[in-house]
Motif scaffolding. Structure first.
Motif, mmCIF file in Angstrom:
data_model
loop_
_atom_site.group_PDB
_atom_site.id
_atom_site.type_symbol
_atom_site.label_atom_id
_atom_site.label_comp_id
_atom_site.label_asym_id
_atom_site.label_seq_id
_atom_site.Cartn_x
_atom_site.Cartn_y
_atom_site.Cartn_z
ATOM 1 N N ALA A 225 -15.152 -8.729 -5.016
ATOM 2 C CA ALA A 225 -14.681 -8.276 -3.706
ATOM 3 C C ALA A 225 -13.212 -7.903 -3.748
ATOM 4 O O ALA A 225 -12.799 -6.867 -3.198
ATOM 5 C CB ALA A 225 -14.916 -9.362 -2.659
ATOM 6 N N GLY A 226 -12.399 -8.745 -4.381
ATOM 7 C CA GLY A 226 -10.956 -8.497 -4.408
ATOM 8 C C GLY A 226 -10.598 -7.231 -5.167
ATOM 9 O O GLY A 226 -9.744 -6.452 -4.725
ATOM 10 N N ALA A 227 -11.238 -7.016 -6.317
ATOM 11 C CA ALA A 227 -10.942 -5.826 -7.109
ATOM 12 C C ALA A 227 -11.372 -4.560 -6.371
ATOM 13 O O ALA A 227 -10.648 -3.547 -6.354
ATOM 14 C CB ALA A 227 -11.643 -5.921 -8.459
ATOM 15 N N THR A 228 -12.546 -4.610 -5.757
ATOM 16 C CA THR A 228 -13.026 -3.441 -5.014
ATOM 17 C C THR A 228 -12.136 -3.163 -3.807
ATOM 18 O O THR A 228 -11.773 -2.009 -3.536
ATOM 19 C CB THR A 228 -14.482 -3.653 -4.566
ATOM 20 N N MET A 229 -11.751 -4.223 -3.075
ATOM 21 C CA MET A 229 -10.897 -4.044 -1.903
ATOM 22 C C MET A 229 -9.510 -3.529 -2.273
ATOM 23 O O MET A 229 -8.870 -2.838 -1.467
ATOM 24 C CB MET A 229 -10.777 -5.357 -1.128
ATOM 25 N N ALA A 230 -9.038 -3.822 -3.468
ATOM 26 C CA ALA A 230 -7.737 -3.297 -3.893
ATOM 27 C C ALA A 230 -7.743 -1.776 -3.896
ATOM 28 O O ALA A 230 -6.728 -1.131 -3.590
ATOM 29 C CB ALA A 230 -7.386 -3.831 -5.284
ATOM 30 N N VAL A 231 -8.899 -1.200 -4.218
ATOM 31 C CA VAL A 231 -9.016 0.266 -4.205
ATOM 32 C C VAL A 231 -9.320 0.761 -2.793
ATOM 33 O O VAL A 231 -8.756 1.756 -2.334
ATOM 34 C CB VAL A 231 -10.113 0.714 -5.201
ATOM 35 N N VAL A 232 -10.205 0.072 -2.095
ATOM 36 C CA VAL A 232 -10.544 0.458 -0.719
ATOM 37 C C VAL A 232 -9.294 0.540 0.148
ATOM 38 O O VAL A 232 -9.125 1.475 0.946
ATOM 39 C CB VAL A 232 -11.542 -0.555 -0.113
ATOM 40 N N ARG A 233 -8.389 -0.422 0.004
ATOM 41 C CA ARG A 233 -7.187 -0.476 0.844
ATOM 42 C C ARG A 233 -6.265 0.727 0.657
ATOM 43 O O ARG A 233 -5.422 0.992 1.512
ATOM 44 C CB ARG A 233 -6.397 -1.752 0.537
ATOM 45 N N THR A 234 -6.406 1.443 -0.451
ATOM 46 C CA THR A 234 -5.535 2.597 -0.691
ATOM 47 C C THR A 234 -6.007 3.847 0.035
ATOM 48 O O THR A 234 -5.271 4.837 0.088
ATOM 49 C CB THR A 234 -5.463 2.922 -2.196
ATOM 50 N N THR A 235 -7.219 3.831 0.580
ATOM 51 C CA THR A 235 -7.751 5.046 1.195
ATOM 52 C C THR A 235 -7.182 5.255 2.595
ATOM 53 O O THR A 235 -6.956 4.298 3.342
ATOM 54 C CB THR A 235 -9.286 4.993 1.269
ATOM 55 N N ALA A 236 -6.976 6.491 2.941
ATOM 56 C CA ALA A 236 -6.425 6.819 4.265
ATOM 57 C C ALA A 236 -7.395 6.398 5.369
ATOM 58 O O ALA A 236 -6.977 5.949 6.441
ATOM 59 C CB ALA A 236 -6.140 8.315 4.349
ATOM 60 N N ALA A 237 -8.679 6.533 5.113
ATOM 61 C CA ALA A 237 -9.676 6.177 6.134
ATOM 62 C C ALA A 237 -9.622 4.683 6.434
ATOM 63 O O ALA A 237 -9.677 4.276 7.603
ATOM 64 C CB ALA A 237 -11.069 6.586 5.666
ATOM 65 N N TYR A 238 -9.516 3.856 5.393
ATOM 66 C CA TYR A 238 -9.415 2.412 5.626
ATOM 67 C C TYR A 238 -8.151 2.087 6.409
ATOM 68 O O TYR A 238 -8.178 1.291 7.356
ATOM 69 C CB TYR A 238 -9.408 1.648 4.293
ATOM 70 N N GLN A 239 -7.062 2.668 6.035
ATOM 71 C CA GLN A 239 -5.791 2.371 6.697
ATOM 72 C C GLN A 239 -5.825 2.754 8.174
ATOM 73 O O GLN A 239 -5.307 2.029 9.029
ATOM 74 C CB GLN A 239 -4.653 3.080 5.970
ATOM 75 N N ALA A 240 -6.459 3.877 8.488
ATOM 76 C CA ALA A 240 -6.575 4.293 9.887
ATOM 77 C C ALA A 240 -7.479 3.336 10.666
ATOM 78 O O ALA A 240 -7.153 2.928 11.787
ATOM 79 C CB ALA A 240 -7.119 5.720 9.964
ATOM 80 N N ASP A 241 -8.602 2.969 10.074
ATOM 81 C CA ASP A 241 -9.518 2.049 10.747
ATOM 82 C C ASP A 241 -8.884 0.669 10.908
ATOM 83 O O ASP A 241 -9.101 -0.013 11.919
ATOM 84 C CB ASP A 241 -10.822 1.927 9.954
ATOM 85 N N ALA A 242 -8.116 0.244 9.920
ATOM 86 C CA ALA A 242 -7.452 -1.056 9.996
ATOM 87 C C ALA A 242 -6.404 -1.068 11.102
ATOM 88 O O ALA A 242 -6.242 -2.073 11.807
ATOM 89 C CB ALA A 242 -6.809 -1.400 8.655
#
Length: 271
Positions: free
Chosen positions: A220-237
């Protein structure tokens, strides 16, 4: 939380509910029309967990024997308050996870009152659970009760057709912990401690080996490290962060109960 009763709240705020109902209706319609599977934040092939995750323990190595020892020793916890928490943590549904993390987050979380937060986690889970699933089917490791005899906190029949390593429950809980710590950094210590305890609940339960719990957190942590870099995740967050700030400030939000006991159980040393 350990299934505490929440204070009854006043009637729902009218403006928010129609939007939620429309969204739910649209989702149901899409499902009935055979819509495509939910989309995560990462493109296909953007990340490969098998290149990151250590191999599953195999018979005869030190990690394999350590897992067996931990399973046998933790059977002594059956019937204890910590085992009861592990039993409650075994419920693999998003509303239950929102309850589980409410004390740590400092605010009562429900799908109805925090739909943006739930949607954010749901989408990220497409990525984190997807990667964990790849590893599970690659390693095909047996669960601890299939190796040594012992009771567990949930029906064995529901687990024997799936694999141990890495833990899907731990992936789910650690994804929640990482995202909530993004959204509520002032509560990050309590949130991450709850996420660690949620993973520990899997080997306390006996449903997973301890190495599978560590593997679930890493996956989970390794995958989320990449997910967090996406613009879509940052906007939703950003939208979810505003939602939680407003929810915490709303006097109509239910008060939390049972948090002192939960904190004691989360802090309890198991290994």
């Amino acid at each position: 939380m350990i299934a505490p009763p929440l204070t009854a709240r006043p009637p729902a705020r009218p403006p928010a509910r129609p939007i939620v109902m429309l969204a739910l209706g649209a989702a149901l319609l899409a499902t009935s029309l055979g819509a495509e599977k939910p989309r995560g934040y990462l493109a296909d092939g953007a990340f490969d967990i098998l290149a990151v995750l250590p191999p599953a323990p195999t018979k005869g190595d030190a990690r394999y024997e350590a897992d067996r020892t931990i399973f046998r020793q933790t059977r002594a916890m059956i019937g204890t308050p910590r085992y009861q928490l592990a039993t409650a943590d075994a419920v693999y549904k998003q509303p239950a996870l929102m309850t589980d993390f409410s004390c740590a987050a400092g605010v009562a979380l429900t799908p109805e009152d925090a739909p943006r937060t739930k949607a954010l986690v749901d989408r990220a889970l497409v990525d984190t659970e997807g990667q964990t699933g790849v590893a599970k089917h690659f390693y095909k490791r047996l669960r601890p009760f299939q190796i040594d005899k012992g009771e567990i906190c949930e029906p064995k029949a529901g687990l024997i057709d799936s694999y141990d390593y890495p833990s899907g429950h731990t992936t789910l809980g650690w994804t929640w912990a990482l995202i909530l710590s993004d959204l509520l950094p002032d509560h990050a210590t309590a949130i991450l401690a709850r996420g660690r305890a949620y993973g520990d609940s899997r080997f306390i339960c006996g449903a997973h080996n301890e190495s599978a719990v560590e593997g679930g957190k890493l996956s989970a942590g390794a995958t989320m490290a990449v997910v967090r870099t996406t613009a879509a995740y940052q906007a939703d967050a950003a939208a979810a962060r505003q939602e939680l700030t407003a929810l915490a400030a709303d006097p109509a939000t239910p008060k939390l109960t049972g948090c002192d006991l939960e904190r004691q159980l989360v802090a309890q040393r198991v290994l």
